[in-house]
Design an enzyme around this catalytic site. Structure first.
Site, PDB file in Angstrom:
ATOM      1  N   GLY A 107      58.357  27.437  48.026  1.00 29.14           N
ATOM      2  CA  GLY A 107      58.875  27.893  46.756  1.00 29.14           C
ATOM      3  C   GLY A 107      57.786  27.664  45.744  1.00 29.14           C
ATOM      4  N   SER A 154      39.245  68.097  53.356  1.00 28.11           N
ATOM      5  CA  SER A 154      39.765  66.710  53.299  1.00 28.11           C
ATOM      6  C   SER A 154      40.537  66.464  52.008  1.00 28.11           C
ATOM      7  CB  SER A 154      38.631  65.695  53.478  1.00 28.11           C
ATOM      8  OG  SER A 154      37.520  65.994  52.671  1.00 28.11           O
ATOM      9  N   ASP A 203      58.268  26.864  39.741  1.00 34.70           N
ATOM     10  CA  ASP A 203      59.484  27.067  38.964  1.00 34.70           C
ATOM     11  C   ASP A 203      60.756  27.113  39.803  1.00 34.70           C
ATOM     12  OD1 ASP A 203      57.733  27.223  36.905  1.00 34.70           O
ATOM     13  OD2 ASP A 203      57.630  29.421  36.921  1.00 34.70           O
TER      14      ASP A 203
END
Lengths: 630, 301
Positions: free
Chosen positions: A31, A542, A34
Site C-alpha cells: 500500500g 506503412s 496514504d
C-alpha cells in the site's frame, strides 16, 4: 512483551512446549503511504501485545515530535525505521517486522508502494506466503492497487487479503465496501493468477476488524485480519513438488566421508531414493541424510541437510540433486520475465551474471519482446528496461543450468542478475520456458558482428524508412537516393512494396492485420540487412504509427531514419501514377489508404519532405546531408 | 507424506543455508563471537551446518579489556570444548593508553575498543566476510539491514545503497576494498533465541541466570562489582542483590536487573512478562533513538 496467556505465569514449561510447535508465516503488506500501511502493521504489533513499555514511551514521544496524528499515538512511526525516512515521512526500503501469537510466528515484509519502489515490493514478495493489499475506502481501486496486485502475483504469491482500510471515513458503509470488492474482482479474476482473495473491511487507525470482529461493521461476518492470518494454511506445496536440492558445498572432512550439503528446495527425500544429478545426468541412490542430531529417515523442502550417495560420482557446488523419476530439465537459453532494479538501464546484448539456486554463470540478455506497464498491464514495445520496469526477453547463458519454470517451482525458476562491473544485484528474473536451439540460432556468439561488417564497408548501417501516401513520391526519391549513395561508394539495398509483395509477402492482402504483418516482416528483413552492415532503404505506405514504432524499436539508437514524404492527398490523387485512386474512388479497391483506410502521419520523423516544395533530386540530397551529419 | 517443520526448525535451516553460502563463496570468512546468547546460538548452528566437519573458519572475539570476567572464562572453555580456532583481538592503542570507560567515557571506550578494534582485526587478518549475531528485531535500523550487509573500505555502512535480497539468493560479489557482514540470525527474535537455547541445551554464560551478586546502584542502573577496577563514588556501597543480565557487554556499561530467574524457563517467563526491551540495559543506546544507525554507519557491528 505481555503475551495474553495465563500459562506464562502459571506453567511456563507447558507454555514453551506448546510454543515450540508454532509455525512460521511470512507476509507482505502493500500500500502507499496514504493507505495506512505502516499504521496497520503498527496496529497489529500493538494489538498483539508485542510492544515493550520503553518502545511505547519512545513512540509516544516521537508521535508528539514528528507524528501525523495531532499528538495521538502514530502507529506508523513504529515501523518507519531509518532516521532519514522518518523525517521525510516515507518508507523507502524493505523493513522486516516480527511478532508472534499463540499459534504462529510472523515475519512481515514492510515495503513502500510507490511505482519507483516496485523492486522493493518484489523483494518483499519473493519470500511471502500471503500478501495484504491495502485499499483506501475513500479512494477505491486505484492504479496502484492494480500495480501492487500484479507484482505480488507475478512473484508467485497466491493468497491475498484485500484490506479495505479507512472504513471509518465512509461511515462503515457496506455498499462502499461491496462496490470496491466487486471492482477488484473484475480486475483480478481476469488479470492475475491468484488462488484466493479475502476481502476484509478495516480501519487500521481505529482498530476495526484487525484482531476481532468490529461492532462498527455488523454486516461483515468474515474473519478479522489476524483471524485470517492465524488460520490460513501455510503452504505445504513446496513439499508436494518433485525433489530438488541445489548443492551448496561438498563436505569432505576426511577420506571416508563425502557429503553434499544443501537446503532442500522442493519435495521430500529418504534414504534409498533414486536421484539424478543435473546438469550431468548421472544417477545414484541416497545412502544417508546426515545431520548433527543424527541421520534422518525423511527430510522435506525447507530443511538444510547433508546427503551421501551410494556411488562415488563427481558432484560440485551448482549441481542439482533431483528425483530420478522426475528430474528437472537443463538448458542454456530461456524466455524470462525480468524486473530491473538498477539505476543503470538494462542493456540488451550486454553480459551479466546470473545466479539461480547455487548456479552462477554468465548471461546475455536478448532484445526485449515487450515491457509490461505495471499500471495498465499493457504490453508495450521497449528497447531497454529502466529501474522498476518489467519486461519479457530471451536470455542466453554460457553454460547449461538445471531449471524448472518459475510457475512450476519458484526455487528452481527464479534468478538474480548481477552486473559484472559494479557487482550490484541489478535485476530479478523468472524463467518461463527453455528455448529450442533452432529458434535461437542468432544467439550463437559470433566473432563476426554487425560492427565488423559495417567497418569492412566503412559505413554506418542504417534503415531509411520512407512513409507516405500512395503516389506521394517515396519510390522515386528512394531510387535517386540509392543511386547517389552507391556513387559515393556506400553499400545499399532497397525494399519496396512492389518487390516485397511479389515474393516474401505474397500471401498478404490489404486488411489492417495484413498491413501490420507486412510491415513486421519488412521490419525484420530490414533488421537483417542492417545486421549485414548495409544501408537499407524501404518505401512502404506503412500507415500506422504503432508499426513504424515497432520497427524503430527493432533498431539500435540512430539506426532508424524515418523519412515522411508529406504530399497532400489531393496532390497524390491528382498525380495518380498507377490509376489506383480512381479505382479506389470507384469502390474497386477496398482498404485503400487515404480513401477507405486511415493514414497516421509521423509526429516526429527524422526528416520531413514536402514534395510540393522540393524536387525528388533535392529531397535525396537533403537525406544524404542528414546522414552525413547524424 | 510430509516433513512438518516448526518455526525454530525453519529459522535454523535458513541460518545453516546462509553459513554454507558464505563458506562456498567467501575467500576468508570469520565468525565474530561476542560470547553473548546470540553468539552462542550462532556458534551452535555453525557446528551443525558443517557436521561432520568442523566449521571451516575461525571465531574471533574483539576484547575490550572490560568484559565480565565470567565471559572470558566461558569463551576459553567453549573454544576448547568445541575444538575451535579462537582469535582474540584487543586494540593495542587502547591497551597502551589504558582505556578505561570510567575515565574516558563510554562512547570513547566503545568506539576505540569495539568499533576501531574490530576494523583493525578484520584488516589485519584480511577477512572478507564476518558473521555477526545481530537480529532485525533488536532495533529499527537493523530491521532494514540485509542478511549480506556490505561495508566499504572504511567499514562504513550505507543504508541507502543496499542490494536487493530476493528469495534465498545472496549476491556475495565484492568490489575492491569491500567486506561483508553476514547475519544468519536476522529473522530471529529474542524469544526465538531463548527458546532455541532451551530446546537445544546450548551452554550460556551464567551471568544470564539470577544469583546473589555484588552490585552498586549508579544513575538508576545496577553495575556489577566485577573486579577492583570499579571506582566507588562517594556514598556508594557494594551490596548483595539477586540479579541477572539480559544482555552482556563491558561490565561498567551493562546494567543488571533484579530477578529470581535462575533457570531458562524462568528467564523466558520473565522476558514474556516484562515490559521493557533488552537494549534498555545497554548504556550506549540511551542517547537518541537513531544512535545505533549512526554507530553502524561508522562501522560499529
Amino acid at each position: 512483551m505481555a503475551h495474553v496467556s495465563d500459562l506464562i505465569a502459571t506453567d511456563i514449561e507447558s507454555y514453551l512446549a506448546a510454543h515450540e510447535q508454532k509455525e512460521l508465516l511470512r507476509f507482505i503488506t502493500c500500500g502507499s503511504v496514504d493507505d495506512g500501511k505502516s499504521t496497520l502493521i503498527g496496529r497489529m504489533l500493538y494489538e498483539s501485545h508485542m510492544l515493550f513499555d520503553d518502545h511505547l514511551a519512545a513512540l509516544e514521544a516521537d508521535s508528539k515530535r514528528v507524528g501525523t496524528q495531532e499528538g495521538e499515538i502514530d502507529f506508523a512511526l513504529l515501523v518507519d525505521g531509518l532516521a532519514a525516512e522518518r523525517e521525510q515521512g516515507i518508507t523507502i526500503d524493505v523493513a522486516y517486522r516480527f511478532f508472534s501469537t499463540e499459534k504462529r510466528k510472523y515475519i512481515v515484509a514492510d515495503t513502500p508502494g510507490h511505482e519507483e519502489y516496485t523492486r522493493n515490493m518484489a523483494t518483499g514478495a519473493s519470500t511471502a506466503d500471503v500478501a495484504i493489499i491495502l485499499i483506501d475506502a475513500s479512494q477505491g481501486v486505484l492504479t496502484q492497487t492494480r500495480r501492487h496486485s500484479f507484482i505480488v502475483s507475478m512473484v508467485g504469491v497466491k493468497r491475498i487479503i484485500l484490506a479495505v482500510n479507512k472504513l471509518d471515513l465512509v461511515d462503515y458503509s457496506e455498499e462502499v465496501f461491496n462496490s470496491i470488492v466487486s471492482d477488484y474482482h473484475k480486475f483480478a479474476d481476469e488479470a492475475l493468477q491468484l488462488d484466493e482473495i479475502t476481502a476484509i473491511p478495516i480501519s487500521a487507525l481505529k482498530g476495526d476488524n484487525i484482531v476481532g470482529a468490529s461492532e462498527n461493521t455488523p454486516w461483515y461476518e468474515g474473519q478479522s485480519v489476524m483471524e485470517y492470518l492465524e488460520s490460513v494454511e501455510v503452504s505445504s506445496t513446496s513439499q508436494s513438488r518433485s525433489f530438488r536440492m541445489p548443492v551448496q558445498w561438498v563436505n569432505r572432512p576426511n577420506r571416508e566421508f563425502r557429503g553434499f550439503a544443501g537446503l532442500i528446495g522442493s519435495g521430500i527425500v529418504s534414504p534409498g531414493d533414486k536421484i539424478r544429478v543435473l546438469p550431468s545426468g548421472t544417477e545414484s541412490v541416497v545412502e544417508r541424510i546426515v545431520t548433527w542430531e543424527g541421520d534422518l529417515e525423511i527430510a522435506g523442502a525447507g530443511r538444510s541437510v547433508t546427503l551421501t550417495l551410494a556411488d562415488e560420482i563427481d558432484i560440485s557446488r551448482g549441481d542439482i540433486i533431483t528425483a530420478a523419476d522426475s528430474p528437472c530439465s537443463s538448458a542454456d537459453q530461456f524466455q524470462a520475465r525480468i524486473l530491473w532494479m538498477d539505476e543503470a538501464a538494462m542493456m540488451p546484448g550486454r553480459q551479466y551474471l546470473l545466479k539461480s539456486s547455487t548456479q552462477t554463470t554468465s548471461m546475455t540478455l536478448g532484445r526485449l519482446k515487450h515491457r509490461i506497464d505495471v499500471n495498465t498491464l499493457e504490453e508495450l514495445p521497449a528497447k531497454v528496461l529502466d529501474m522498476n520496469e518489467i519486461g519479457v526477453c530471451n536470455i542466453s547463458l554460457s553454460n547449461r543450468i538445471a531449471f524448472d519454470s518459475y510457475d512450476e517451482d519458484p526455487t528452481m525458476g527464479g534468478f538474480i542478475i548481477v552486473d559484472r562491473m559494479t557487482n550490484n544485484t541489478v535485476g530479478m528474473g523468472l524463467i518461463d520456458f527453455a528455448l529450442r536451439r533452432a529458434e535461437n540460432i542468432h544467439w550463437q556468439s559470433m566473432d563476426v558482428t554487425k560492427q565488423s561488417r559495417a567497418e569492412q564497408k566503412s559505413q554506418k548501417p542504417r534503415l531509411i524508412w520512407f512513409t507516405g501516401l500512395s503516389g506521394s513520391g517515396k519510390s522515386s526519391i528512394a531510387n535517386i537516393l540509392e543511386k547517389k549513395l552507391q556513387a559515393m561508394g556506400r553499400h545499399t539495398i532497397s525494399l519496396d512494396g512492389d518487390n516485397v509483395r511479389h515474393g516474401l509477402n505474397r500471401d498478404l492482402g490489404f486488411t489492417k492485420a495484413d498491413r501490420v504483418e507486412n510491415v513486421r516482416r519488412v521490419g525484420e528483413t530490414s533488421k537483417l540487412m542492417v545486421e549485414a552492415g548495409l544501408i537499407c532503404i524501404t518505401s512502404f505506405i506503412s500507415p500506422f504509427e504503432s508499426e513504424r514504432m515497432m520497427v524503430r524499436n527493432l533498431m539500435e539508437n540512430d539506426e532508424f531514419v524515418e523519412v515522411f514524404v508529406d504530399t497532400p492527398l489531393e496532390v497524390c490523387e491528382q498525380r495518380d501514377v498507377k490509376g489506383l485512386y480512381a479505382k479506389a474512388r470507384a469502390g474497386d479497391l477496398p482498404n485503400f489508404t487515404g480513401i477507405s483506410s486511415p493514414y497516421e502521419g509521423p509526429v516526429n520523423p527524422e526528416i520531413r519532405i514536402d514534395t510540393t516544395q522540393v524536387s525528388a533530386e533535392k529531397a535525396a540530397d537533403l537525406i544524404i546531408d542528414y546522414l552525413s551529419k547524424a | 507424506m510430509q516433513d512438518r517443520m516448526t518455526h525454530l526448525q525453519r529459522l535454523e535451516a535458513e541460518a545453516i543455508h546462509i553459513m554454507r553460502e558464505v563458506v562456498a563463496e567467501a575467500e576468508n570468512p570469520v565468525m565474530l563471537y561476542s560470547i553473548g546468547k546470540d553468539s552462542s546460538v550462532m556458534l551452535h548452528i555453525a557446528m551443525k551446518a558443517f557436521y561432520p566437519a568442523k566449521p571451516p573458519f575461525p571465531i574471533m572475539h574483539i576484547d575490550t579489556m572490560w568484559k565480565f570476567s565470567e565471559m572470558i572464562e566461558f569463551r576459553e572453555k567453549m573454544a576448547e570444548d568445541l575444538g575451535l580456532d579462537l582469535i582474540v583481538h584487543i586494540n593495542p592503542e587502547g591497551q597502551e593508553m589504558g582505556m578505561n570507560p570510567f575515565i574516558h567515557g563510554s562512547s570513547v571506550h566503545t568506539d576505540t575498543m569495539k568499533t576501531q578494534g574490530l576494523k583493525q582485526a578484520l584488516d589485519a587478518h584480511g577477512f572478507d566476510v564476518a558473521f555477526g549475531g545481530a537480529r532485525r528485531d533488536e532495533e529499527k535500523s537493523r530491521a532494514k539491514e540485509r542478511i549480506f550487509s556490505f561495508r566499504n573500505e572504511s567499514h562504513h555502512w550505507d543504508p541507502k545503497r543496499q542490494r536487493p535480497e530476493l528469495w534465498n539468493l545472496y549476491n556475495s560479489r565484492k568490489n575492491n576494498g569491500e567486506s561483508i557482514r553476514v547475519f544468519p540470525l536476522s529473522n530471529w527474535t529474542e524469544l526465538d533465541i531463548w527458546q532455541y537455547i532451551h530446546l537445544e541445551n546450548i551452554p550460556i554464560v551464567p551471568l544470564y541466570l539470577a544469583k546473589p551478586r555484588s552490585v552498586v546502584e549508579r544513575d538508576g542502573v545496577l553495575i556489577l562489582v566485577d573486579d577492583d577496577r570499579l571506582p566507588l563514588k562517594e556514598g556508594e556501597e557494594p551490596m548483595m542483590k539477586t540479579v541477572r543480565f539480559r544482555t552482556l557487554g563491558c561490565y561498567p556499561l551493562t546494567g543488571a536487573v533484579e530477578s529470581e530467574a535462575d533457570t531458562l524457563p524462568d528467564i523466558i517467563q520473565e522476558m514474556l512478562l516484562t515490559t521493557t526491551s533488552e537494549r534498555q540495559g545497554r548504556v550506549i543506546d540511551f542517547d537518541s533513538s537513531a544512535s545505533m544507525e549512526k554507530k553502524k554507519q561508522e562501522g560499529y557491528f
